[in-house]
Motif scaffolding. Sequence first.
Motif, PDB file in Angstrom:
ATOM      1  N   LEU A 203      10.066  -4.894  -3.595  1.00  0.00           N
ATOM      2  CA  LEU A 203       9.642  -5.669  -2.424  1.00  0.00           C
ATOM      3  C   LEU A 203      10.323  -7.030  -2.321  1.00  0.00           C
ATOM      4  CD1 LEU A 203       5.837  -4.844  -2.635  1.00  0.00           C
ATOM      5  CD2 LEU A 203       7.436  -4.028  -0.887  1.00  0.00           C
ATOM      6  N   SER A 204      11.055  -7.418  -3.376  1.00  0.00           N
ATOM      7  CA  SER A 204      11.728  -8.724  -3.418  1.00  0.00           C
ATOM      8  C   SER A 204      10.736  -9.878  -3.279  1.00  0.00           C
ATOM      9  CB  SER A 204      12.812  -8.824  -2.341  1.00  0.00           C
ATOM     10  OG  SER A 204      13.789  -7.835  -2.537  1.00  0.00           O
ATOM     11  N   ILE A 205       9.623  -9.768  -4.031  1.00  0.00           N
ATOM     12  CA  ILE A 205       8.642 -10.849  -4.059  1.00  0.00           C
ATOM     13  C   ILE A 205       8.293 -11.132  -5.517  1.00  0.00           C
ATOM     14  CG2 ILE A 205       7.693 -10.333  -1.775  1.00  0.00           C
ATOM     15  CD1 ILE A 205       5.310  -8.967  -3.160  1.00  0.00           C
ATOM     16  N   ALA A 206       7.691 -12.267  -5.758  1.00  0.00           N
ATOM     17  CA  ALA A 206       7.294 -12.640  -7.114  1.00  0.00           C
ATOM     18  C   ALA A 206       6.166 -11.728  -7.599  1.00  0.00           C
ATOM     19  CB  ALA A 206       6.833 -14.093  -7.142  1.00  0.00           C
ATOM     20  N   ARG A 207       6.175 -11.431  -8.887  1.00  0.00           N
ATOM     21  CA  ARG A 207       5.142 -10.582  -9.482  1.00  0.00           C
ATOM     22  C   ARG A 207       3.760 -11.182  -9.265  1.00  0.00           C
ATOM     23  NH1 ARG A 207       2.343  -9.513 -13.839  1.00  0.00           N
ATOM     24  NH2 ARG A 207       3.064 -10.997 -15.370  1.00  0.00           N
ATOM     25  N   GLY A 208       3.627 -12.499  -9.388  1.00  0.00           N
ATOM     26  CA  GLY A 208       2.342 -13.166  -9.171  1.00  0.00           C
ATOM     27  C   GLY A 208       1.856 -13.000  -7.738  1.00  0.00           C
ATOM     28  N   THR A 209       2.770 -13.071  -6.781  1.00  0.00           N
ATOM     29  CA  THR A 209       2.418 -12.865  -5.370  1.00  0.00           C
ATOM     30  C   THR A 209       1.907 -11.451  -5.164  1.00  0.00           C
ATOM     31  OG1 THR A 209       4.054 -14.477  -4.632  1.00  0.00           O
ATOM     32  CG2 THR A 209       3.313 -12.857  -3.000  1.00  0.00           C
ATOM     33  N   LEU A 210       2.628 -10.492  -5.735  1.00  0.00           N
ATOM     34  CA  LEU A 210       2.223  -9.097  -5.612  1.00  0.00           C
ATOM     35  C   LEU A 210       0.844  -8.880  -6.230  1.00  0.00           C
ATOM     36  CD1 LEU A 210       2.745  -6.122  -4.939  1.00  0.00           C
ATOM     37  CD2 LEU A 210       3.852  -5.932  -7.172  1.00  0.00           C
ATOM     38  N   GLN A 211       0.633  -9.397  -7.431  1.00  0.00           N
ATOM     39  CA  GLN A 211      -0.652  -9.204  -8.106  1.00  0.00           C
ATOM     40  C   GLN A 211      -1.787  -9.856  -7.323  1.00  0.00           C
ATOM     41  OE1 GLN A 211      -1.093  -7.218 -11.059  1.00  0.00           O
ATOM     42  NE2 GLN A 211      -3.078  -7.307 -10.028  1.00  0.00           N
TER      43      GLN A 211
ATOM     44  N   LEU B   7       0.823  -1.206   0.000  1.00  0.00           N
ATOM     45  CA  LEU B   7       0.000   0.000   0.000  1.00  0.00           C
ATOM     46  C   LEU B   7       0.857   1.257   0.000  1.00  0.00           C
ATOM     47  CD1 LEU B   7      -2.756  -1.170   2.499  1.00  0.00           C
ATOM     48  CD2 LEU B   7      -2.992  -0.884   0.014  1.00  0.00           C
ATOM     49  N   ARG B   8       1.923   1.250   0.788  1.00  0.00           N
ATOM     50  CA  ARG B   8       2.832   2.404   0.809  1.00  0.00           C
ATOM     51  C   ARG B   8       3.422   2.651  -0.570  1.00  0.00           C
ATOM     52  NH1 ARG B   8       7.025   1.909   5.486  1.00  0.00           N
ATOM     53  NH2 ARG B   8       7.799   3.744   4.392  1.00  0.00           N
ATOM     54  N   LEU B   9       3.849   1.589  -1.233  1.00  0.00           N
ATOM     55  CA  LEU B   9       4.410   1.754  -2.576  1.00  0.00           C
ATOM     56  C   LEU B   9       3.380   2.308  -3.543  1.00  0.00           C
ATOM     57  CD1 LEU B   9       6.713  -1.262  -3.520  1.00  0.00           C
ATOM     58  CD2 LEU B   9       7.270   1.168  -3.536  1.00  0.00           C
ATOM     59  N   LEU B  10       2.165   1.794  -3.477  1.00  0.00           N
ATOM     60  CA  LEU B  10       1.112   2.271  -4.375  1.00  0.00           C
ATOM     61  C   LEU B  10       0.843   3.757  -4.165  1.00  0.00           C
ATOM     62  CD1 LEU B  10      -1.396  -0.724  -4.171  1.00  0.00           C
ATOM     63  CD2 LEU B  10       0.084  -0.125  -6.106  1.00  0.00           C
ATOM     64  N   ILE B  11       0.936   4.226  -2.924  1.00  0.00           N
ATOM     65  CA  ILE B  11       0.717   5.640  -2.614  1.00  0.00           C
ATOM     66  C   ILE B  11       1.937   6.476  -3.003  1.00  0.00           C
ATOM     67  CG2 ILE B  11       0.457   7.304  -0.727  1.00  0.00           C
ATOM     68  CD1 ILE B  11      -1.251   5.128   0.707  1.00  0.00           C
TER      69      ILE B  11
ATOM     70  N   PRO C 206       2.840   5.912  -7.448  1.00  0.00           N
ATOM     71  CA  PRO C 206       1.621   5.423  -8.098  1.00  0.00           C
ATOM     72  C   PRO C 206       1.768   5.060  -9.574  1.00  0.00           C
ATOM     73  CG  PRO C 206       1.479   7.777  -7.756  1.00  0.00           C
ATOM     74  CD  PRO C 206       2.713   7.309  -7.043  1.00  0.00           C
ATOM     75  N   GLN C 207       2.783   5.525 -10.235  1.00  0.00           N
ATOM     76  CA  GLN C 207       2.899   5.245 -11.669  1.00  0.00           C
ATOM     77  C   GLN C 207       3.971   4.206 -11.974  1.00  0.00           C
ATOM     78  OE1 GLN C 207       3.178   9.030 -13.669  1.00  0.00           O
ATOM     79  NE2 GLN C 207       1.043   9.457 -13.284  1.00  0.00           N
ATOM     80  N   THR C 208       4.377   3.469 -10.971  1.00  0.00           N
ATOM     81  CA  THR C 208       5.369   2.416 -11.149  1.00  0.00           C
ATOM     82  C   THR C 208       4.661   1.135 -11.593  1.00  0.00           C
ATOM     83  OG1 THR C 208       6.738   3.431  -9.437  1.00  0.00           O
ATOM     84  CG2 THR C 208       7.203   1.136  -9.948  1.00  0.00           C
ATOM     85  N   SER C 209       5.366   0.301 -12.335  1.00  0.00           N
ATOM     86  CA  SER C 209       4.779  -0.948 -12.823  1.00  0.00           C
ATOM     87  C   SER C 209       4.743  -2.011 -11.723  1.00  0.00           C
ATOM     88  CB  SER C 209       5.592  -1.484 -14.007  1.00  0.00           C
ATOM     89  OG  SER C 209       6.859  -1.931 -13.554  1.00  0.00           O
ATOM     90  N   VAL C 210       3.869  -2.988 -11.914  1.00  0.00           N
ATOM     91  CA  VAL C 210       3.779  -4.107 -10.975  1.00  0.00           C
ATOM     92  C   VAL C 210       5.120  -4.833 -10.919  1.00  0.00           C
ATOM     93  CG1 VAL C 210       2.647  -6.330 -10.534  1.00  0.00           C
ATOM     94  CG2 VAL C 210       1.289  -4.356 -11.234  1.00  0.00           C
ATOM     95  N   ARG C 211       5.756  -4.990 -12.046  1.00  0.00           N
ATOM     96  CA  ARG C 211       7.067  -5.656 -12.087  1.00  0.00           C
ATOM     97  C   ARG C 211       8.079  -4.918 -11.206  1.00  0.00           C
ATOM     98  NH1 ARG C 211       9.337  -7.492 -17.684  1.00  0.00           N
ATOM     99  NH2 ARG C 211       7.613  -8.880 -17.271  1.00  0.00           N
ATOM    100  N   GLU C 212       8.083  -3.585 -11.283  1.00  0.00           N
ATOM    101  CA  GLU C 212       9.027  -2.802 -10.474  1.00  0.00           C
ATOM    102  C   GLU C 212       8.664  -2.880  -8.994  1.00  0.00           C
ATOM    103  OE1 GLU C 212      12.310  -0.344  -9.502  1.00  0.00           O
ATOM    104  OE2 GLU C 212      11.853  -1.717 -11.143  1.00  0.00           O
TER     105      GLU C 212
END
Length: 173
Positions: free
Chosen positions: A29-37, A11-15, A18-24
């Motif tokens: 966060l050092s987690i898998a993109r699928g986990t984040l999504q 949530l902090r990153l999204l705030i 806000p214009q960063t990609s899910v991959r970034e």
Amino acid sequence: MAVDALDTRILRLLIEQPQTSVREYARILSIARGTLQARIDRLERDGVITGSGPFLSPAALGHPVLAFVHLEVTQGHLDDVGEALAAVPEIIEAFSTTGGGDLLTRVVARDNGHLEDVIQRLIQLPGVVRTRTEVALRERVPHRLLPLVRSVGRTASPGRGQGLSETAPAERT
């Protein structure tokens, strides 16, 4: 819904970015993109994330006057008046409240004369008994959620992954 430490870092990153990609975000966060999504999807499904930008300035749209208008409503007409408020474009928020009025609206206007016109329109709505208006002079604390997210993060259960430190850049949201 329980929000854990990883959720609060997301949530902090999204705030903050806000214009960063899910991959970034996943890389930071050092987690898998699928986990984040999956986490983001769950936060949206559970109503923690309720939308995304852009966030617009009423003043930049030609409506620099901000007022809070309290409406007193005849008993039994709260829902009707609430629905009627949705048809007034200058009302950008409305809440039913306790206290001195039944509804509190946040109203924007082009100038004081336009504000008076909006208030006159409100007082003519069936079920509105009276209004009380307070004009905002200057915003002292802009709408923000990052301090709350940080506070929740300090008490949240631990999550996986590394990432954001406790100090972060100034919030934009």
